[in-house]
Write a protein that holds these residues in place. Structure first.
Motif, mmCIF file in Angstrom:
data_model
loop_
_atom_site.group_PDB
_atom_site.id
_atom_site.type_symbol
_atom_site.label_atom_id
_atom_site.label_comp_id
_atom_site.label_asym_id
_atom_site.label_seq_id
_atom_site.Cartn_x
_atom_site.Cartn_y
_atom_site.Cartn_z
ATOM 1 N N LEU A 191 -13.349 6.631 7.696
ATOM 2 C CA LEU A 191 -14.487 5.765 8.003
ATOM 3 C C LEU A 191 -14.047 4.381 8.450
ATOM 4 C CD1 LEU A 191 -16.763 6.561 4.909
ATOM 5 C CD2 LEU A 191 -16.985 7.496 7.212
ATOM 6 N N GLN A 192 -13.047 3.857 7.774
ATOM 7 C CA GLN A 192 -12.648 2.472 8.034
ATOM 8 C C GLN A 192 -11.156 2.291 7.796
ATOM 9 O OE1 GLN A 192 -14.052 -0.912 5.460
ATOM 10 N NE2 GLN A 192 -15.497 -1.233 7.150
ATOM 11 N N LEU A 193 -10.556 1.443 8.581
ATOM 12 C CA LEU A 193 -9.134 1.140 8.436
ATOM 13 C C LEU A 193 -8.977 -0.376 8.431
ATOM 14 C CD1 LEU A 193 -6.090 2.161 8.550
ATOM 15 C CD2 LEU A 193 -6.276 1.892 11.025
ATOM 16 N N ILE A 194 -8.368 -0.903 7.368
ATOM 17 C CA ILE A 194 -8.156 -2.352 7.272
ATOM 18 C C ILE A 194 -6.661 -2.620 7.165
ATOM 19 C CG2 ILE A 194 -8.567 -4.445 5.909
ATOM 20 C CD1 ILE A 194 -11.179 -3.289 4.978
ATOM 21 N N THR A 195 -6.164 -3.529 7.968
ATOM 22 C CA THR A 195 -4.750 -3.931 7.872
ATOM 23 C C THR A 195 -4.691 -5.430 7.561
ATOM 24 O OG1 THR A 195 -4.580 -4.434 10.225
ATOM 25 C CG2 THR A 195 -4.010 -2.186 9.530
ATOM 26 N N ALA A 196 -3.648 -5.836 6.846
ATOM 27 C CA ALA A 196 -3.468 -7.258 6.529
ATOM 28 C C ALA A 196 -1.986 -7.562 6.399
ATOM 29 C CB ALA A 196 -4.183 -7.610 5.239
ATOM 30 N N LYS A 197 -1.607 -8.750 6.857
ATOM 31 C CA LYS A 197 -0.203 -9.144 6.783
ATOM 32 C C LYS A 197 0.186 -9.520 5.352
ATOM 33 C CE LYS A 197 3.132 -12.327 8.874
ATOM 34 N NZ LYS A 197 3.317 -13.514 9.732
ATOM 35 N N ASP A 198 -0.691 -10.305 4.688
ATOM 36 C CA ASP A 198 -0.437 -10.733 3.308
ATOM 37 C C ASP A 198 -1.668 -10.468 2.453
ATOM 38 O OD1 ASP A 198 2.216 -12.245 3.594
ATOM 39 O OD2 ASP A 198 0.960 -13.214 5.110
ATOM 40 N N VAL A 199 -1.427 -10.192 1.166
ATOM 41 C CA VAL A 199 -2.532 -9.926 0.245
ATOM 42 C C VAL A 199 -2.265 -10.569 -1.113
ATOM 43 C CG1 VAL A 199 -4.035 -8.128 -0.715
ATOM 44 C CG2 VAL A 199 -2.672 -7.626 1.304
ATOM 45 N N ASP A 200 -3.306 -11.212 -1.660
ATOM 46 C CA ASP A 200 -3.269 -11.683 -3.049
ATOM 47 C C ASP A 200 -4.096 -10.706 -3.878
ATOM 48 O OD1 ASP A 200 -1.778 -14.050 -2.549
ATOM 49 O OD2 ASP A 200 -3.588 -14.964 -1.713
ATOM 50 N N LEU A 201 -3.457 -10.055 -4.861
ATOM 51 C CA LEU A 201 -4.134 -9.047 -5.669
ATOM 52 C C LEU A 201 -4.622 -9.690 -6.969
ATOM 53 C CD1 LEU A 201 -2.184 -7.496 -3.700
ATOM 54 C CD2 LEU A 201 -2.066 -5.714 -5.396
ATOM 55 N N ASN A 202 -5.895 -10.096 -6.979
ATOM 56 C CA ASN A 202 -6.480 -10.738 -8.162
ATOM 57 C C ASN A 202 -7.443 -9.760 -8.837
ATOM 58 O OD1 ASN A 202 -5.154 -13.145 -7.450
ATOM 59 N ND2 ASN A 202 -6.824 -13.705 -6.083
ATOM 60 N N GLY A 203 -6.880 -8.832 -9.603
ATOM 61 C CA GLY A 203 -7.724 -7.836 -10.261
ATOM 62 C C GLY A 203 -8.454 -6.982 -9.241
ATOM 63 N N LYS A 204 -9.801 -6.953 -9.346
ATOM 64 C CA LYS A 204 -10.603 -6.158 -8.414
ATOM 65 C C LYS A 204 -10.767 -6.865 -7.063
ATOM 66 C CE LYS A 204 -13.938 -4.598 -11.671
ATOM 67 N NZ LYS A 204 -15.297 -4.098 -11.842
ATOM 68 N N GLN A 205 -10.587 -8.179 -7.063
ATOM 69 C CA GLN A 205 -10.744 -8.948 -5.821
ATOM 70 C C GLN A 205 -9.394 -9.081 -5.098
ATOM 71 O OE1 GLN A 205 -13.862 -10.055 -4.808
ATOM 72 N NE2 GLN A 205 -14.520 -8.829 -6.566
ATOM 73 N N TRP A 206 -9.317 -8.470 -3.929
ATOM 74 C CA TRP A 206 -8.116 -8.584 -3.120
ATOM 75 C C TRP A 206 -8.415 -9.515 -1.939
ATOM 76 C CZ3 TRP A 206 -5.107 -3.344 -2.386
ATOM 77 C CH2 TRP A 206 -4.798 -2.840 -3.661
ATOM 78 N N ILE A 207 -7.604 -10.567 -1.804
ATOM 79 C CA ILE A 207 -7.785 -11.537 -0.712
ATOM 80 C C ILE A 207 -6.777 -11.213 0.387
ATOM 81 C CG2 ILE A 207 -7.813 -13.970 -0.074
ATOM 82 C CD1 ILE A 207 -8.349 -14.524 -3.123
ATOM 83 N N LEU A 208 -7.300 -10.772 1.525
ATOM 84 C CA LEU A 208 -6.464 -10.337 2.649
ATOM 85 C C LEU A 208 -6.317 -11.474 3.667
ATOM 86 C CD1 LEU A 208 -7.408 -7.718 1.241
ATOM 87 C CD2 LEU A 208 -7.674 -6.676 3.479
ATOM 88 N N HIS A 209 -5.119 -11.631 4.212
ATOM 89 C CA HIS A 209 -4.843 -12.681 5.196
ATOM 90 C C HIS A 209 -4.296 -12.077 6.493
ATOM 91 C CE1 HIS A 209 -5.211 -15.600 1.897
ATOM 92 N NE2 HIS A 209 -4.411 -14.803 1.194
ATOM 93 N N ASP A 210 -4.753 -12.622 7.619
ATOM 94 C CA ASP A 210 -4.262 -12.222 8.953
ATOM 95 C C ASP A 210 -4.308 -10.709 9.162
ATOM 96 O OD1 ASP A 210 -3.648 -14.898 9.540
ATOM 97 O OD2 ASP A 210 -1.683 -14.713 8.588
ATOM 98 N N GLY A 211 -5.515 -10.187 9.353
ATOM 99 C CA GLY A 211 -5.638 -8.742 9.509
ATOM 100 C C GLY A 211 -6.727 -8.327 10.472
ATOM 101 N N SER A 212 -7.040 -7.036 10.426
ATOM 102 C CA SER A 212 -8.079 -6.474 11.303
ATOM 103 C C SER A 212 -8.817 -5.344 10.594
ATOM 104 C CB SER A 212 -7.460 -5.960 12.603
ATOM 105 O OG SER A 212 -6.588 -4.876 12.319
ATOM 106 N N ILE A 213 -10.057 -5.107 11.054
ATOM 107 C CA ILE A 213 -10.884 -4.015 10.524
ATOM 108 C C ILE A 213 -11.231 -3.086 11.675
ATOM 109 C CG2 ILE A 213 -13.019 -3.400 9.306
ATOM 110 C CD1 ILE A 213 -13.106 -6.326 8.315
ATOM 111 N N SER A 214 -10.954 -1.804 11.476
ATOM 112 C CA SER A 214 -11.330 -0.785 12.476
ATOM 113 C C SER A 214 -12.373 0.128 11.847
ATOM 114 C CB SER A 214 -10.108 0.032 12.916
ATOM 115 O OG SER A 214 -9.126 -0.816 13.493
ATOM 116 N N VAL A 215 -13.565 0.214 12.464
ATOM 117 C CA VAL A 215 -14.646 1.060 11.940
ATOM 118 C C VAL A 215 -14.794 2.269 12.859
ATOM 119 C CG1 VAL A 215 -17.086 1.180 11.321
ATOM 120 C CG2 VAL A 215 -15.817 -0.944 10.973
ATOM 121 N N PHE A 216 -14.783 3.471 12.254
ATOM 122 C CA PHE A 216 -14.882 4.709 13.015
ATOM 123 C C PHE A 216 -16.291 5.291 12.838
ATOM 124 C CE2 PHE A 216 -10.381 5.128 13.999
ATOM 125 C CZ PHE A 216 -9.807 4.326 13.020
ATOM 126 N N THR A 217 -16.996 5.496 13.942
ATOM 127 C CA THR A 217 -18.353 6.048 13.884
ATOM 128 C C THR A 217 -18.482 7.235 14.830
ATOM 129 O OG1 THR A 217 -19.143 4.575 15.643
ATOM 130 C CG2 THR A 217 -19.322 3.757 13.372
#
Length: 365
Positions: A191-217
């Protein structure tokens, strides 16, 4: 040469050492297995017996590896104590043999055990550890999403219908680089593909930096692409367990761990913990030799002053405890960056080995 010459007395001492070493190893491995198994059965009483059998078969090589240093010290202490009990030690001293000469083949045996243990552990333990972890998370804990496999410095992790692929993860599991998130529907259609160069993993909240979202329909044959600088993604509850799977040194050989450290350093991630573990793989293998060198002079010193067997063994146990406290403390301090990794891993061996060597050479007879 004379170093490897074996006479009748050497063969007798070797026989005593190997008998007590093997007996000690069997006893300690059995005790560890029994204690750990009882605890696991209580915690996971709904798991099948076959799962526990499989788990402990994969765990057994690691337990043997852990118990070898202790068993070598027991073998050394019992050998010298047996020689003393039968007055054979006094006879050997009277014949002009030094303590080092009497103990020579014990030390050579321990060194051979250490080299063999290190070589086999480096090659086999990562394989067994992966199988052990897989069995634990899949068949015993019933949490297959927590199992991770590291291959070519990549981490794959599954949570329900999501797949994560991470290039590098720091030791504490709160920062990652090179993230790809795959979101599937119930039929495993992407359904969806997300890429990110850097990630901060704060429990359930993940903060993604410098990325893209691909949505497949179904409406479009091409994915809809959107780029972002920063994006916060809410992950499922068990995604937090990725933090607990950041410990990877037991799943890698020495050469793989070296490459893993280099890769993380290039990515700008903290590698202190991994570096301490890298140097500790060899220092741990030689722990039995260091403790034996440390124990013998004190043991013999008490023997010659009429010390009892109980007193001798108590002194040795105190020295061994002192070694392990120093060894584990140095590692803990090193993992927090207060000591250089190589000093944190080898400090206890160098201090205690030097101390034991000094007393050993000082006892000429």
């Amino acid at each position: 040469g004379t170093l490897f010459y074996v006479n009748r007395a050497d063969r007798y001492i070797l026989g005593l050492f190997w008998t007590t070493f093997i007996a000690g190893l069997l006893v300690f491995v059995t005790l560890f297995l029994a204690t750990d198994m009882m605890s696991a059965l209580v915690r996971f009483n709904n798991a099948e017996t076959s799962a526990f059998v499989k788990y402990y078969l994969f765990y057994l090589p690691e337990i043997v590896h852990r118990m070898i240093p202790v068993a070598t010290v027991v073998g050394t202490v019992m050998t010298i104590s047996t020689l003393n009990k039968g007055s054979e030690l006094i006879a050997l001293f009277a014949s002009g043999l030094s303590l080092f000469r009497i103990s020579r083949w014990i030390f050579i045996s321990i060194l051979l055990v250490a080299v063999l243990d290190y070589g086999l552990a480096d090659r086999l333990l990562p394989v067994f550890s992966k199988q052990k972890n897989y069995t634990y998370y899949t068949d015993i804990a019933k949490k297959p999403g927590q199992f991770q496999t590291i291959k070519t410095n990549k981490i794959w992790y599954r949570s329900k219908n999501n797949l994560f692929n991470i290039q590098t993860l720091n030791a504490t599991g709160n920062r990652a680089q090179g993230l790809t998130l795959y979101f599937f529907d119930e039929n495993w259609k992407l359904l969806q593909l997300i890429t990110a160069k850097d990630v901060d993993l704060n429990g359930k909240q993940w903060i993604l930096h410098d990325g893209s979202i691909s949505v497949f329909t179904t409406e479009s044959s091409f994915p809809l692409l959107t780029e972002f600088q920063t994006k916060t993604v809410s992950m499922s509850e068990d995604a937090q367990d990725l933090r607990n799977t950041g410990q990877t040194s037991d799943l890698l050989t020495q050469s793989e761990l070296s490459r893993f450290i280099s890769k993380n350093k290039e990515a700008g991630l903290d590698t202190i913990r991994y570096e301490v573990e890298f140097y500790s793989k060899l220092s741990f293998a030689l722990a039995g030799l260091v403790m034996s060198i440390l124990a013998i002079p004190f043991l013999v010193g008490e023997v010659r002053h009429g010390g009892s067997m109980v007193k001798n063994v108590s002194i040795c146990l105190a020295l061994v405890m002192g070694y392990w406290i120093l060894y584990s403390s140095a590692q803990t301090v090193g993992q927090h960056g207060q000591l250089p990794p190589i000093i944190a891993a080898w400090g206890a061996n160098l201090v205690m080995g030097s101390l034991g060597g000094y007393f050993l050479l000082r006892l000429k007879r």
